[in-house]
Design a protein around this motif. Sequence first.
Motif, PDB file in Angstrom:
ATOM      1  N   PRO A 175       0.887  -1.247  -0.204  1.00 13.29           N
ATOM      2  CA  PRO A 175      -0.002   0.007  -0.120  1.00 13.29           C
ATOM      3  C   PRO A 175       0.640   1.277  -0.065  1.00 13.29           C
ATOM      4  O   PRO A 175       2.167   1.295   0.397  1.00 13.29           O
ATOM      5  CB  PRO A 175      -0.912  -0.343   1.313  1.00 13.29           C
ATOM      6  CG  PRO A 175      -0.189  -1.014   1.988  1.00 13.29           C
ATOM      7  CD  PRO A 175       0.645  -1.873   1.239  1.00 13.29           C
ATOM      8  N   PRO A 176       0.493   2.415  -0.694  1.00 15.57           N
ATOM      9  CA  PRO A 176       1.133   3.626  -0.450  1.00 15.57           C
ATOM     10  C   PRO A 176       1.422   4.056   0.897  1.00 15.57           C
ATOM     11  O   PRO A 176       0.688   3.756   1.755  1.00 15.57           O
ATOM     12  CB  PRO A 176       0.166   4.644  -1.288  1.00 15.57           C
ATOM     13  CG  PRO A 176      -0.781   3.834  -1.869  1.00 15.57           C
ATOM     14  CD  PRO A 176      -0.965   2.647  -0.975  1.00 15.57           C
ATOM     15  N   ARG A 177       2.679   4.690   1.019  1.00 15.40           N
ATOM     16  CA  ARG A 177       3.127   4.960   2.313  1.00 15.40           C
ATOM     17  C   ARG A 177       3.259   6.560   2.321  1.00 15.40           C
ATOM     18  O   ARG A 177       3.155   7.333   1.080  1.00 15.40           O
ATOM     19  CB  ARG A 177       4.411   4.449   2.587  1.00 15.40           C
ATOM     20  CG  ARG A 177       4.503   2.879   2.387  1.00 15.40           C
ATOM     21  CD  ARG A 177       3.809   2.197   3.398  1.00 15.40           C
ATOM     22  NE  ARG A 177       4.466   2.292   4.917  1.00 15.40           N
ATOM     23  CZ  ARG A 177       4.048   1.718   5.682  1.00 15.40           C
ATOM     24  NH1 ARG A 177       2.911   0.836   5.553  1.00 15.40           N
ATOM     25  NH2 ARG A 177       4.820   1.790   6.897  1.00 15.40           N
ATOM     26  N   ALA A 178       3.396   7.242   3.523  1.00 17.20           N
ATOM     27  CA  ALA A 178       3.451   8.702   3.825  1.00 17.20           C
ATOM     28  C   ALA A 178       4.690   8.562   4.822  1.00 17.20           C
ATOM     29  O   ALA A 178       4.365   7.944   5.845  1.00 17.20           O
ATOM     30  CB  ALA A 178       2.346   9.238   4.108  1.00 17.20           C
ATOM     31  N   ALA A 179       5.721   9.579   4.548  1.00 18.60           N
ATOM     32  CA  ALA A 179       6.657   9.940   5.600  1.00 18.60           C
ATOM     33  C   ALA A 179       6.203  11.136   6.474  1.00 18.60           C
ATOM     34  O   ALA A 179       5.517  11.957   5.714  1.00 18.60           O
ATOM     35  CB  ALA A 179       7.907   9.996   4.912  1.00 18.60           C
ATOM     36  N   ILE A 180       6.384  10.994   7.737  1.00 27.16           N
ATOM     37  CA  ILE A 180       6.011  11.946   8.801  1.00 27.16           C
ATOM     38  C   ILE A 180       7.118  12.355   9.138  1.00 27.16           C
ATOM     39  O   ILE A 180       7.808  11.616  10.108  1.00 27.16           O
ATOM     40  CB  ILE A 180       4.884  11.703   9.468  1.00 27.16           C
ATOM     41  CG1 ILE A 180       3.496  11.133   9.142  1.00 27.16           C
ATOM     42  CG2 ILE A 180       4.659  12.776  10.741  1.00 27.16           C
ATOM     43  CD1 ILE A 180       2.539  10.851   9.884  1.00 27.16           C
TER      44      ILE A 180
ATOM     45  N   CYS B 125       8.521   8.877  10.506  1.00 29.67           N
ATOM     46  CA  CYS B 125       8.098   7.726  10.716  1.00 29.67           C
ATOM     47  C   CYS B 125       7.454   7.448   9.272  1.00 29.67           C
ATOM     48  O   CYS B 125       6.881   8.347   8.624  1.00 29.67           O
ATOM     49  CB  CYS B 125       6.970   7.561  11.756  1.00 29.67           C
ATOM     50  SG  CYS B 125       5.798   8.710  11.971  1.00 29.67           S
ATOM     51  N   ASN B 126       7.354   6.250   9.032  1.00 29.57           N
ATOM     52  CA  ASN B 126       6.668   5.914   7.602  1.00 29.57           C
ATOM     53  C   ASN B 126       5.472   5.120   8.019  1.00 29.57           C
ATOM     54  O   ASN B 126       5.416   4.314   8.675  1.00 29.57           O
ATOM     55  CB  ASN B 126       7.648   4.943   7.063  1.00 29.57           C
ATOM     56  CG  ASN B 126       7.219   4.713   5.491  1.00 29.57           C
ATOM     57  OD1 ASN B 126       6.737   5.622   4.943  1.00 29.57           O
ATOM     58  ND2 ASN B 126       8.003   3.802   4.869  1.00 29.57           N
ATOM     59  N   VAL B 127       4.087   5.613   7.575  1.00 31.01           N
ATOM     60  CA  VAL B 127       3.001   5.021   7.919  1.00 31.01           C
ATOM     61  C   VAL B 127       2.090   4.747   6.329  1.00 31.01           C
ATOM     62  O   VAL B 127       2.411   5.228   5.543  1.00 31.01           O
ATOM     63  CB  VAL B 127       2.365   5.837   8.884  1.00 31.01           C
ATOM     64  CG1 VAL B 127       2.759   6.244   9.897  1.00 31.01           C
ATOM     65  CG2 VAL B 127       1.647   7.097   7.944  1.00 31.01           C
ATOM     66  N   GLN B 128       1.011   3.892   6.654  1.00 30.68           N
ATOM     67  CA  GLN B 128       0.195   3.549   5.566  1.00 30.68           C
ATOM     68  C   GLN B 128      -0.651   4.968   5.286  1.00 30.68           C
ATOM     69  O   GLN B 128      -1.031   5.420   6.323  1.00 30.68           O
ATOM     70  CB  GLN B 128      -0.704   2.546   5.786  1.00 30.68           C
ATOM     71  CG  GLN B 128      -0.179   1.099   5.668  1.00 30.68           C
ATOM     72  CD  GLN B 128      -1.162   0.049   5.623  1.00 30.68           C
ATOM     73  OE1 GLN B 128      -2.304   0.266   5.449  1.00 30.68           O
ATOM     74  NE2 GLN B 128      -0.668  -1.269   5.882  1.00 30.68           N
ATOM     75  N   ARG B 129      -0.315   5.310   3.869  1.00 30.81           N
ATOM     76  CA  ARG B 129      -0.974   6.607   3.333  1.00 30.81           C
ATOM     77  C   ARG B 129      -2.606   6.675   3.903  1.00 30.81           C
ATOM     78  O   ARG B 129      -3.346   7.724   4.257  1.00 30.81           O
ATOM     79  CB  ARG B 129      -0.877   7.208   2.152  1.00 30.81           C
ATOM     80  CG  ARG B 129      -1.032   8.412   1.994  1.00 30.81           C
ATOM     81  CD  ARG B 129      -0.503   8.797   0.602  1.00 30.81           C
ATOM     82  NE  ARG B 129      -1.045   8.180  -0.388  1.00 30.81           N
ATOM     83  CZ  ARG B 129      -0.527   8.027  -1.764  1.00 30.81           C
ATOM     84  NH1 ARG B 129       0.684   8.570  -1.951  1.00 30.81           N
ATOM     85  NH2 ARG B 129      -1.120   7.459  -2.693  1.00 30.81           N
TER      86      ARG B 129
END
Length: 99
Positions: free
Chosen positions: A4-9, A22-26
């Motif tokens: 699944p696409p990810r988002a970095a915070i 941190c890297n989370v599921q978008r």
Amino acid sequence: MTKPPRAAIFFYDEDSQEFKVCNVQRSQVQALIDRAMAMPVLLEEQNTPNAAITDEDARRLGGMLMLMQGTTNPDLRERFKFTTERPMNWESANRGEQG
């Protein structure tokens, strides 16, 4: 199977005085992304299809992320010892905090 696409915070932790990422599921943050003002990050060779992402692109992005954290963390600004293309106007950042 496609991941699944990810988002970095990216954020600054005032207690530890450290930058953290941190890297989370978008999908977990999509509602926040939809309400946020997303800024495109232009690369040096933006007009070239499949252009390489260079060291300079990485430096610019890292600097931009740090400066964004500096807008809400005045103590952090004092630690910045890197050069920007134009001098930073922190007064406009301070006005945004008052609203």
